[in-house]
Design a protein around this motif. Structure first.
Motif, short mmCIF file in Angstrom:
data_model
loop_
_atom_site.label_atom_id
_atom_site.label_comp_id
_atom_site.label_asym_id
_atom_site.label_seq_id
_atom_site.Cartn_x
_atom_site.Cartn_y
_atom_site.Cartn_z
N HIS A 21 -2.19 -11.37 1.16
CA HIS A 21 -1.05 -10.55 0.74
C HIS A 21 -1.35 -9.08 0.59
O HIS A 21 -0.46 -8.30 0.29
CB HIS A 21 -0.41 -11.07 -0.55
CG HIS A 21 0.01 -12.48 -0.51
ND1 HIS A 21 0.99 -12.94 0.34
CD2 HIS A 21 -0.42 -13.57 -1.19
CE1 HIS A 21 1.15 -14.24 0.18
NE2 HIS A 21 0.30 -14.64 -0.75
N VAL A 22 -2.60 -8.67 0.72
CA VAL A 22 -2.95 -7.25 0.63
C VAL A 22 -3.86 -6.90 1.81
O VAL A 22 -4.53 -7.78 2.35
CB VAL A 22 -3.65 -6.90 -0.70
CG1 VAL A 22 -2.71 -7.10 -1.87
CG2 VAL A 22 -4.92 -7.68 -0.88
N PRO A 23 -3.89 -5.64 2.18
CA PRO A 23 -4.76 -5.27 3.30
C PRO A 23 -6.23 -5.44 2.94
O PRO A 23 -6.61 -5.29 1.78
CB PRO A 23 -4.42 -3.79 3.54
CG PRO A 23 -3.59 -3.34 2.41
CD PRO A 23 -3.12 -4.54 1.67
N PRO A 24 -7.08 -5.77 3.93
CA PRO A 24 -8.51 -5.92 3.65
C PRO A 24 -9.11 -4.62 3.14
O PRO A 24 -8.67 -3.54 3.49
CB PRO A 24 -9.11 -6.27 5.02
CG PRO A 24 -7.97 -6.57 5.93
CD PRO A 24 -6.74 -5.99 5.32
N GLY A 25 -10.15 -4.78 2.32
CA GLY A 25 -10.88 -3.63 1.83
C GLY A 25 -10.31 -3.08 0.57
O GLY A 25 -10.73 -2.17 -0.03
N ARG A 76 -0.07 -3.33 -7.93
CA ARG A 76 0.18 -1.88 -8.07
C ARG A 76 -1.10 -1.06 -8.10
O ARG A 76 -1.09 0.11 -7.75
CB ARG A 76 0.99 -1.62 -9.34
CG ARG A 76 2.41 -2.07 -9.18
CD ARG A 76 3.19 -1.79 -10.41
NE ARG A 76 4.00 -2.96 -10.69
CZ ARG A 76 5.01 -2.96 -11.49
NH1 ARG A 76 5.37 -1.87 -12.12
NH2 ARG A 76 5.70 -4.06 -11.69
N ALA A 77 -2.19 -1.66 -8.52
CA ALA A 77 -3.46 -0.92 -8.57
C ALA A 77 -3.84 -0.37 -7.20
O ALA A 77 -4.52 0.65 -7.11
CB ALA A 77 -4.57 -1.81 -9.10
N ILE A 78 -3.37 -1.02 -6.15
CA ILE A 78 -3.65 -0.54 -4.79
C ILE A 78 -2.36 -0.12 -4.06
O ILE A 78 -2.34 0.03 -2.85
CB ILE A 78 -4.43 -1.58 -3.96
CG1 ILE A 78 -3.64 -2.88 -3.82
CG2 ILE A 78 -5.80 -1.82 -4.56
CD1 ILE A 78 -4.18 -3.83 -2.78
N GLY A 79 -1.29 0.02 -4.82
CA GLY A 79 -0.03 0.49 -4.25
C GLY A 79 0.75 -0.54 -3.47
O GLY A 79 1.56 -0.18 -2.61
N VAL A 80 0.55 -1.84 -3.75
CA VAL A 80 1.26 -2.89 -3.02
C VAL A 80 2.17 -3.67 -3.98
O VAL A 80 1.70 -4.26 -4.94
CB VAL A 80 0.28 -3.86 -2.34
CG1 VAL A 80 1.03 -5.01 -1.68
CG2 VAL A 80 -0.58 -3.13 -1.32
N THR A 81 3.44 -3.61 -3.72
CA THR A 81 4.42 -4.44 -4.41
C THR A 81 5.47 -4.78 -3.36
O THR A 81 6.20 -3.90 -2.91
CB THR A 81 5.10 -3.70 -5.59
OG1 THR A 81 4.08 -3.17 -6.44
CG2 THR A 81 5.97 -4.62 -6.40
#
Length: 163
Positions: A159-163, A127-132
Motif C-alpha cells: 500500500h505504500v511505495p518501496p523505500g 501520513r508520516a510518508i504523505g500517503v493517505t
C-alpha cells in the motif's frame, strides 16, 4: 449469520491450521484468534460513543463474527478500543472521521471511513510518508483480500511505495 461470515470463520481456522508456527506476517500477534462478537447493546453503545453508525460491513462483522483479532496486518484492532482513537482525515480527503481497523506495520494503519462520500471504504493512513488513500472499497473486500493472499501464499499488499 450470513454464509459469507460463516465462511470467514472457516477460512481463519484453515489459515491457522496451515500456519501452526505463526510465521505469516502479523500471525504471532493475532494468533488467528477471533474475539467474541459484540452483543447488540454493546454495538449500540459503541455507535453512541462514536456519534455515528458504523459502516454496515464493519458492524455486521463485529456483531456476527468478531469484535477484533485475526485479520490483515497485525490483526483487527478490538473495535471498542479503536473507537477511542477515531482519526481525523487529511484536508484533501472526502471524509472527516475514520475508525482504525488494523495496524499495518511501520506506523501505518487501515481506517474504515465513517462519513462523507467515502463512507465504508478502507483507507491507508500513512501520513508520516504523505500517503493517505483508499486501499479497498469495503471492509469485506479488505478482509477477504487478506484471506486470499494468505491462502495462496502471496505477500500482503504494501500500500505504500518501496523505500
Amino acid at each position: 449469520m450470513s454464509e459469507l461470515l460463516a465462511t470467514v470463520r472457516e477460512a481463519v481456522r484453515a489459515l491457522a491450521t496451515a500456519d501452526p508456527k505463526l510465521r505469516r506476517f502479523g500471525a504471532s500477534r493475532h494468533r488467528y484468534e477471533l474475539s467474541p462478537p459484540l452483543a447488540p447493546a454493546a454495538l449500540a453503545a459503541l455507535e453512541g460513543q462514536l456519534g455515528a453508525a458504523l459502516p454496515e460491513e464493519v458492524a455486521d462483522f463485529a456483531a456476527e463474527v468478531s469484535a477484533g483479532g485475526a485479520g490483515p496486518g497485525y490483526g483487527i484492532v478490538p473495535i471498542d478500543r479503536a473507537a477511542a482513537y477515531v482519526v481525523a482525515a487529511p484536508a484533501s480527503a472526502p471524509w472527516t472521521r475514520g475508525l482504525p481497523l488494523a495496524h499495518l506495520g511501520c506506523g501505518y494503519s487501515a481506517v474504515a471511513v465513517l462519513d462523507g462520500g467515502a463512507r465504508g471504504e478502507v483507507w491507508i493512513d500513512a501520513r508520516a510518508i504523505g500517503v493517505t488513500r483508499p486501499i479497498q472499497p469495503s471492509f469485506t473486500a479488505f478482509y477477504l483480500d487478506w484471506i486470499d493472499r494468505l491462502a495462496h501464499a502471496r505477500w500482503p499488499e504494501p500500500h505504500v511505495p518501496p523505500g
